[in-house]
Design a protein around this motif. Structure first.
Motif: not given
Length: 210
Positions: A88-116
């Protein structure tokens, strides 16, 4: 279809493969549930699919006609999922635009990912993480080719294959190819979208539930 080839993804395929898969998933019910805004959904999918393709490396497959990538399948070999912290750390360049673009909404994506991740089988399985065909190329059997190419190899290796889908119409499509539900369709976390978890035993095996 005679010029269509399914092969391992190489570096130059990653961006067009990502774009084809993102276009295929843009109206996916699970993603529209998590991110109703189309712009936010596209931002998240571009980040997550881009990361998945890069992370899977040559285990990802692309369907190519000439020089045009029409679809992609992201496969994770047994033992490679859930994704480790180091990856995941290696993939930060791919994931960072999502964190910046979604802000707090990133947590909704992370909740689904954690549940999967929490619902993932404890036994080793080949994981179909992403399957998508560009909308303009759908209806030509490209998704089946991308799927069957790996299923044949998994049968030869004796590997069970696992996936989850948020699209009810996909359940029958996968069932026709030997997948069986491992649990009734439903939300993997409170307030989450309905998901169907499916498992395919290798040819000649006995379905196992997890």
């Amino acid at each position: 279809m005679s010029d269509l080839v399914v092969r391992p993804a190489v570096r130059g395929d990653l961006r067009p493969a990502r774009d084809a898969a993102v276009a295929a998933l843009r109206d996916d019910p699970a993603w529209t549930h998590v991110l109703p805004d189309a712009g936010e959904r596209r931002t998240a999918l571009r980040a997550l699919v881009g990361f998945s393709l890069a992370d899977a490396g040559c285990s990802a497959r692309v369907a190519v006609a000439g020089t045009v990538v029409l679809g992609a399948a992201v496969w994770q070999p047994p033992g490679r999922y859930p994704v480790s912290t180091v990856r995941r750390l290696r993939g930060l360049p791919h994931l960072l635009p999502m964190t910046v673009g979604l802000g707090r909404r990133t947590r909704d994506v992370q909740r689904l990912g954690s549940a999967i991740d929490a619902a993932f089988p404890s036994r080793p399985v080949r994981y179909l993480q992403v399957l998508g065909v560009a909308p303009a190329a759908q209806g030509r059997g490209i998704g089946s080719l991308l799927l069957d190419e790996q299923l044949s190899r998994s049968d030869a290796a004796g590997e069970p294959v696992y996936l989850e889908t948020g699209k009810p119409t996909n359940v029958g499509w996968y069932a026709a190819r030997g997948f069986e539900p491992v649990a009734p369709g439903g939300a993997l976390h409170p307030g989450g979208p309905p998901m169907w978890r499916m498992l395919r035993e290798p040819a000649g095996g006995t379905p196992t539930r997890s």
